[in-house]
Enzyme design. Sequence first.
Site, PDB file in Angstrom:
ATOM      1  NE  ARG A 140     105.025  88.032  72.091  1.00  0.00           N
ATOM      2  CZ  ARG A 140     105.209  87.071  71.189  1.00  0.00           C
ATOM      3  NH1 ARG A 140     105.519  87.380  69.944  1.00  0.00           N
ATOM      4  NH2 ARG A 140     105.086  85.801  71.515  1.00  0.00           N
ATOM      5  NE  ARG A 166     109.791  88.795  70.540  1.00  0.00           N
ATOM      6  CZ  ARG A 166     109.253  87.692  70.014  1.00  0.00           C
ATOM      7  NH1 ARG A 166     109.555  87.314  68.791  1.00  0.00           N
ATOM      8  NH2 ARG A 166     108.432  86.955  70.741  1.00  0.00           N
ATOM      9  NE  ARG A 182     103.901  77.467  69.089  1.00  0.00           N
ATOM     10  CZ  ARG A 182     104.048  78.747  68.699  1.00  0.00           C
ATOM     11  NH1 ARG A 182     103.420  79.202  67.661  1.00  0.00           N
ATOM     12  NH2 ARG A 182     104.856  79.539  69.350  1.00  0.00           N
TER      13      ARG A 182
HETATM   14  P1  AMP Z   1     104.156  83.008  68.851  1.00  0.00           P
HETATM   15  O1  AMP Z   1     103.965  84.454  68.591  1.00  0.00           O
HETATM   16  O2  AMP Z   1     104.115  82.173  67.609  1.00  0.00           O
HETATM   17  O3  AMP Z   1     105.381  82.732  69.703  1.00  0.00           O
HETATM   18  O4  AMP Z   1     102.887  82.522  69.724  1.00  0.00           O
HETATM   19  C1  AMP Z   1     102.603  83.102  70.977  1.00  0.00           C
HETATM   20  C2  AMP Z   1     101.720  82.170  71.795  1.00  0.00           C
HETATM   21  O5  AMP Z   1     100.488  81.924  71.094  1.00  0.00           O
HETATM   22  C3  AMP Z   1     102.310  80.778  72.045  1.00  0.00           C
HETATM   23  O6  AMP Z   1     103.210  80.751  73.158  1.00  0.00           O
HETATM   24  C4  AMP Z   1     101.035  79.968  72.306  1.00  0.00           C
HETATM   25  O7  AMP Z   1     100.512  80.222  73.601  1.00  0.00           O
HETATM   26  C5  AMP Z   1     100.058  80.582  71.291  1.00  0.00           C
HETATM   27  N1  AMP Z   1     100.111  79.874  69.982  1.00  0.00           N
HETATM   28  C6  AMP Z   1     100.510  80.371  68.782  1.00  0.00           C
HETATM   29  N2  AMP Z   1     100.412  79.446  67.810  1.00  0.00           N
HETATM   30  C7  AMP Z   1      99.940  78.331  68.412  1.00  0.00           C
HETATM   31  C8  AMP Z   1      99.634  77.017  67.960  1.00  0.00           C
HETATM   32  N3  AMP Z   1      99.809  76.642  66.672  1.00  0.00           N
HETATM   33  N4  AMP Z   1      99.158  76.117  68.853  1.00  0.00           N
HETATM   34  C9  AMP Z   1      98.963  76.462  70.145  1.00  0.00           C
HETATM   35  N5  AMP Z   1      99.241  77.667  70.649  1.00  0.00           N
HETATM   36  C10 AMP Z   1      99.722  78.614  69.800  1.00  0.00           C
END
Ligand code: AMP
Length: 217
Positions: free
Chosen positions: A161, A128, A89
């Site tokens: 969430r 969601r 990311r």
């Molecule tokens: P997601 O389910 O992929 O939307 O991730 C939920 C949250 O986890 C994000 O908003 C970030 O706070 C954290 N997160 C997930 N993947 C990453 C990553 N590669 N780098 C930094 N934070 C992450």
Amino acid sequence: MRVVLIGPPGAGKGTQAAVIKEKLGIAHVSTGDILRDNVIKKTEIGLEAESFMESGRLVPDGLMIGMIKARLAESDAASGGFILDGFPRTLHQAEALDRLLEEMSLSLDAVLLLAVPDDEVVKRLCNRRVCPSCGAIYNVIACPAKAEGICDACGGRIIQRDDDREPVIRNRLAVYRERTSPVLDYYEKRGLLHTVDALEATDAAMRMLESIEGTKA
Ligand code: AMP
């Protein structure tokens, strides 16, 4: 096959990745899921990550890179291929992933960008609901559970969430634009980036992979 799936929050990365995992039999590595599991279990990683996640900020790169290094070393991902959902990311994470794969004598086959307009993201995420027990995803309008609040698949309790509330969603979108856009340029320059319309079917990313494979053959 080794694939990276990138897209704003709510683009449907988890859903598209699940189709690819099923079809190709490769490991689905979702950093968001791994982090949420750590938060529930109150591990050291979970305790460190929780406040960043709640406010829609990115968890620090060092922690994320260490986590992905450990996961990709596991035998399913190391030998059978993987689809990365939610990583990298940041540019720093993308560069670290390259170094890591090089050490393992591996390389990426494709990077898929799931493109979706901001308004659609907000609409999708506000509606969601998820089952933390088995990971099933619902939408209160488009795809509700049969019995309200109860997961069809496992009978667990369905929740919203914390980071799927509008102010946090807007922040996650801003973070995506600022921190993740450079990652797209990085992969575009290397000819790995393919854009998928996330408003299409849930197997749109899988079909893109098939057409890339067809081109290669
Ligand atoms: P997601 O389910 O992929 O939307 O991730 C939920 C949250 O986890 C994000 O908003 C970030 O706070 C954290 N997160 C997930 N993947 C990453 C990553 N590669 N780098 C930094 N934070 C992450």
